[in-house]
Design a protein around this motif. Structure first.
Motif, PDB file in Angstrom:
ATOM      1  N   LEU A  66       3.719  18.891   0.213  1.00 33.68           N
ATOM      2  CA  LEU A  66       4.350  17.866   1.049  1.00 33.68           C
ATOM      3  C   LEU A  66       5.592  17.264   0.401  1.00 33.68           C
ATOM      4  O   LEU A  66       6.489  16.770   1.096  1.00 33.68           O
ATOM      5  N   SER A  67       5.634  17.293  -0.926  1.00 31.58           N
ATOM      6  CA  SER A  67       6.799  16.712  -1.608  1.00 31.58           C
ATOM      7  C   SER A  67       8.081  17.503  -1.334  1.00 31.58           C
ATOM      8  O   SER A  67       9.186  17.002  -1.581  1.00 31.58           O
ATOM      9  N   ALA A  68       7.940  18.714  -0.802  1.00 32.47           N
ATOM     10  CA  ALA A  68       9.123  19.523  -0.487  1.00 32.47           C
ATOM     11  C   ALA A  68       9.757  19.123   0.832  1.00 32.47           C
ATOM     12  O   ALA A  68      10.877  19.571   1.151  1.00 32.47           O
ATOM     13  N   LEU A  69       9.073  18.298   1.624  1.00 34.73           N
ATOM     14  CA  LEU A  69       9.621  17.871   2.914  1.00 34.73           C
ATOM     15  C   LEU A  69      10.739  16.857   2.710  1.00 34.73           C
ATOM     16  O   LEU A  69      10.666  15.987   1.831  1.00 34.73           O
ATOM     17  N   GLU A  70      11.736  16.970   3.553  1.00 36.14           N
ATOM     18  CA  GLU A  70      12.839  15.998   3.493  1.00 36.14           C
ATOM     19  C   GLU A  70      12.370  14.646   4.007  1.00 36.14           C
ATOM     20  O   GLU A  70      12.661  13.602   3.412  1.00 36.14           O
ATOM     21  N   THR A  71      11.636  14.677   5.115  1.00 32.39           N
ATOM     22  CA  THR A  71      11.083  13.445   5.686  1.00 32.39           C
ATOM     23  C   THR A  71       9.626  13.670   6.043  1.00 32.39           C
ATOM     24  O   THR A  71       9.236  14.766   6.453  1.00 32.39           O
ATOM     25  N   MET A  72       8.830  12.623   5.905  1.00 33.77           N
ATOM     26  CA  MET A  72       7.405  12.692   6.221  1.00 33.77           C
ATOM     27  C   MET A  72       7.205  12.214   7.655  1.00 33.77           C
ATOM     28  O   MET A  72       7.234  11.006   7.938  1.00 33.77           O
ATOM     29  N   THR A  73       7.018  13.160   8.593  1.00 35.21           N
ATOM     30  CA  THR A  73       6.736  12.839   9.987  1.00 35.21           C
ATOM     31  C   THR A  73       5.441  13.530  10.394  1.00 35.21           C
ATOM     32  O   THR A  73       4.934  14.419   9.695  1.00 35.21           O
ATOM     33  N   GLN A  74       4.909  13.124  11.552  1.00 34.26           N
ATOM     34  CA  GLN A  74       3.670  13.726  12.022  1.00 34.26           C
ATOM     35  C   GLN A  74       3.836  15.226  12.235  1.00 34.26           C
ATOM     36  O   GLN A  74       2.963  16.019  11.868  1.00 34.26           O
ATOM     37  N   SER A  98       4.452   3.713   3.761  1.00 34.28           N
ATOM     38  CA  SER A  98       3.989   2.398   4.202  1.00 34.28           C
ATOM     39  C   SER A  98       2.495   2.364   4.485  1.00 34.28           C
ATOM     40  O   SER A  98       1.948   1.319   4.820  1.00 34.28           O
ATOM     41  N   GLY A  99       1.836   3.500   4.372  1.00 32.66           N
ATOM     42  CA  GLY A  99       0.397   3.566   4.629  1.00 32.66           C
ATOM     43  C   GLY A  99       0.044   3.946   6.037  1.00 32.66           C
ATOM     44  O   GLY A  99      -1.142   3.976   6.393  1.00 32.66           O
ATOM     45  N   ARG A 100       1.038   4.307   6.867  1.00 33.85           N
ATOM     46  CA  ARG A 100       0.761   4.724   8.245  1.00 33.85           C
ATOM     47  C   ARG A 100       0.298   6.180   8.239  1.00 33.85           C
ATOM     48  O   ARG A 100       0.896   7.032   7.602  1.00 33.85           O
ATOM     49  N   TYR A 115      -2.559   2.302  10.549  1.00 38.08           N
ATOM     50  CA  TYR A 115      -2.387   2.147   9.107  1.00 38.08           C
ATOM     51  C   TYR A 115      -3.735   2.334   8.397  1.00 38.08           C
ATOM     52  O   TYR A 115      -4.771   1.837   8.855  1.00 38.08           O
ATOM     53  N   ALA A 116      -3.697   3.057   7.305  1.00 35.81           N
ATOM     54  CA  ALA A 116      -4.920   3.341   6.540  1.00 35.81           C
ATOM     55  C   ALA A 116      -5.370   2.084   5.802  1.00 35.81           C
ATOM     56  O   ALA A 116      -4.565   1.394   5.170  1.00 35.81           O
ATOM     57  N   LEU A 117      -6.662   1.801   5.898  1.00 35.88           N
ATOM     58  CA  LEU A 117      -7.235   0.629   5.241  1.00 35.88           C
ATOM     59  C   LEU A 117      -8.119   1.022   4.059  1.00 35.88           C
ATOM     60  O   LEU A 117      -8.985   0.255   3.666  1.00 35.88           O
ATOM     61  N   PHE A 118      -7.889   2.210   3.536  1.00 35.14           N
ATOM     62  CA  PHE A 118      -8.681   2.682   2.396  1.00 35.14           C
ATOM     63  C   PHE A 118      -8.058   2.167   1.099  1.00 35.14           C
ATOM     64  O   PHE A 118      -6.843   2.291   0.895  1.00 35.14           O
ATOM     65  N   SER A 119      -8.891   1.645   0.245  1.00 32.92           N
ATOM     66  CA  SER A 119      -8.381   1.143  -1.037  1.00 32.92           C
ATOM     67  C   SER A 119      -7.827   2.274  -1.891  1.00 32.92           C
ATOM     68  O   SER A 119      -6.870   2.076  -2.660  1.00 32.92           O
ATOM     69  N   GLU A 120      -8.412   3.468  -1.761  1.00 34.97           N
ATOM     70  CA  GLU A 120      -7.926   4.607  -2.538  1.00 34.97           C
ATOM     71  C   GLU A 120      -6.487   4.956  -2.153  1.00 34.97           C
ATOM     72  O   GLU A 120      -5.662   5.288  -3.008  1.00 34.97           O
ATOM     73  N   ILE A 121      -6.174   4.879  -0.854  1.00 37.15           N
ATOM     74  CA  ILE A 121      -4.817   5.192  -0.400  1.00 37.15           C
ATOM     75  C   ILE A 121      -3.831   4.130  -0.884  1.00 37.15           C
ATOM     76  O   ILE A 121      -2.711   4.453  -1.314  1.00 37.15           O
ATOM     77  N   ILE A 154       7.970   7.585  -4.250  1.00 34.74           N
ATOM     78  CA  ILE A 154       6.722   7.884  -3.543  1.00 34.74           C
ATOM     79  C   ILE A 154       7.003   7.861  -2.055  1.00 34.74           C
ATOM     80  O   ILE A 154       7.440   6.836  -1.494  1.00 34.74           O
ATOM     81  N   THR A 155       6.777   8.988  -1.379  1.00 33.99           N
ATOM     82  CA  THR A 155       7.045   9.098   0.057  1.00 33.99           C
ATOM     83  C   THR A 155       5.782   9.057   0.900  1.00 33.99           C
ATOM     84  O   THR A 155       5.858   9.057   2.127  1.00 33.99           O
ATOM     85  N   GLY A 156       4.623   9.067   0.258  1.00 31.29           N
ATOM     86  CA  GLY A 156       3.373   9.024   1.006  1.00 31.29           C
ATOM     87  C   GLY A 156       2.176   9.200   0.088  1.00 31.29           C
ATOM     88  O   GLY A 156       2.290   9.128  -1.142  1.00 31.29           O
ATOM     89  N   ALA A 157       1.016   9.453   0.714  1.00 29.69           N
ATOM     90  CA  ALA A 157      -0.220   9.621  -0.058  1.00 29.69           C
ATOM     91  C   ALA A 157      -1.122  10.631   0.637  1.00 29.69           C
ATOM     92  O   ALA A 157      -1.076  10.799   1.870  1.00 29.69           O
ATOM     93  N   VAL A 158      -1.926  11.299  -0.162  1.00 32.65           N
ATOM     94  CA  VAL A 158      -2.903  12.277   0.335  1.00 32.65           C
ATOM     95  C   VAL A 158      -4.304  11.760   0.007  1.00 32.65           C
ATOM     96  O   VAL A 158      -4.567  11.335  -1.124  1.00 32.65           O
ATOM     97  N   TYR A 159      -5.194  11.820   1.001  1.00 37.27           N
ATOM     98  CA  TYR A 159      -6.576  11.358   0.823  1.00 37.27           C
ATOM     99  C   TYR A 159      -7.511  12.484   1.233  1.00 37.27           C
ATOM    100  O   TYR A 159      -7.426  12.996   2.372  1.00 37.27           O
ATOM    101  N   LEU A 160      -8.399  12.902   0.294  1.00 37.02           N
ATOM    102  CA  LEU A 160      -9.368  13.969   0.571  1.00 37.02           C
ATOM    103  C   LEU A 160     -10.777  13.404   0.452  1.00 37.02           C
ATOM    104  O   LEU A 160     -11.087  12.669  -0.498  1.00 37.02           O
ATOM    105  N   TYR A 161     -11.623  13.794   1.409  1.00 38.00           N
ATOM    106  CA  TYR A 161     -13.023  13.350   1.398  1.00 38.00           C
ATOM    107  C   TYR A 161     -13.921  14.566   1.590  1.00 38.00           C
ATOM    108  O   TYR A 161     -13.683  15.392   2.482  1.00 38.00           O
ATOM    109  N   GLU A 162     -14.947  14.651   0.734  1.00 37.21           N
ATOM    110  CA  GLU A 162     -15.876  15.787   0.816  1.00 37.21           C
ATOM    111  C   GLU A 162     -17.305  15.272   0.854  1.00 37.21           C
ATOM    112  O   GLU A 162     -17.709  14.441   0.031  1.00 37.21           O
TER     113      GLU A 162
END
Length: 295
Positions: A66-74, A98-100, A115-121, A154-162
């Motif tokens: 994802l860091s290779a993207l110019e902009t982070m969009t859906q 921004s956490g969206r 917006y993500a309300l996870f403390s990990e994010i 920092i342009t965003g965050a990744v959250y993984l759950y297993e």
């Protein structure tokens, strides 16, 4: 008084047996507790480390892609995520700086656009790599969050759950097998402890009975404990002691017999002289001295 002494010794013998049995059983319980606890804890920690390494590696791959993207969009994030193999994960969330939420694999409650309300994010957006894992009897629940960086920011965050049920089933099965094996070992150990304590206290009882017999004057009694250990050595020492007591008693009896025999003749002479003096009036002193010299 003698019955009281016997009761006291019997109580002591029972107390020794109980203490010995209780000590061995306590050691067995401690060992079984360790056997049932340590492998499970070690296996759980091993799974935790494995999950941390696995989720951390996958999060790192997603973040790097994802860091290779110019902009982070859906749209751009969805296109990139479709190229990655994330089907084994229970949930994957990607947010902007921004956490969206831009991407969410949850089908039950998708949160794209909110917006993500996870403390990990939130911690990942601050630049931290976060991992958390929890174990229950049902599953291992692991979470990992990592920032997405681009151009030094920092342009965003990744959250993984297993949610891993298979590893939990394996660990629960291991715990169940250990418990069953421990019950079998505990039953065998209890039987062995009871057998060994019974054999030990039986030999101690023989020794106490032998001491009682010898204390009543039967010095010719000998003890045979059998075996080749400290108790058999104690039995040999006991037999040596009774042998010495028997020899001493025989010497005492011989001394008394010889002394009484040696004293018998002088006493008889003294008695004869005394009777002669009493019966003979005006015995001459020379005759009295002659009797005395004969004695």
């Amino acid at each position: 008084m003698e019955n009281g002494a016997v009761i006291k010794r019997s109580g002591l013998r029972t107390s020794v047996q109980l203490k010995f049995t209780a000590t061995l059983l306590l050691l067995i319980v401690i060992l079984i507790a360790i056997v049932n606890t340590y492998p499970v804890i070690a296996g759980r920690n091993l799974v935790f480390r494995s999950k941390e390494s696995s989720l951390g590696g996958q999060a790192s791959v997603v973040s790097s892609t994802l860091s290779a993207l110019e902009t982070m969009t859906q749209e751009s994030v969805s296109q990139v995520m479709e190229l990655l193999d994330i089907t084994a994960l229970s949930r994957v969330i990607v947010t902007d700086d921004s956490g969206r939420i831009l991407y969410d694999t949850s089908t039950a409650n998708p949160s794209v656009g909110s917006y993500a309300l996870f403390s990990e994010i939130n911690r990942a957006l601050d630049g931290s790599v976060v991992f958390y894992s929890k174990y229950s009897a049902a599953a291992f629940m692991s979470r990992c969050a990592m920032p997405v960086g681009s151009h030094g920011g920092i342009t965003g965050a990744v959250y993984l759950y297993e949610y891993d049920e298979e590893a939990a089933v394996l660990l629960t099965g291991l715990q169940s097998n250990l418990r069953n094996v421990s019950l079998v070992i505990a039953a065998m150990a209890v039987v062995m402890v009871l057998f060994s304590t019974r054999a030990l206290t039986k030999r101690l009882t023989q020794l106490v009975s032998a001491i009682r017999i010898v204390s009543e004057g039967e010095y010719d009694y000998r003890l045979d404990l059998g075996g080749n250990d400290e108790l058999s050595e104690l039995g040999d020492e006991f037999n040596g002691l009774t042998q010495r007591l028997q020899s001493t008693e025989e010497l005492r009896r011989r001394f008394v017999s010889d002394a009484s025999h040696e004293l018998k003749t002088p006493l008889a002479s003294i008695r004869l002289l005394a009777e002669s003096i009493v019966q003979t009036e005006n015995m001459e002193p020379a005759l009295m001295r002659e009797f005395a010299n004969d004695i």
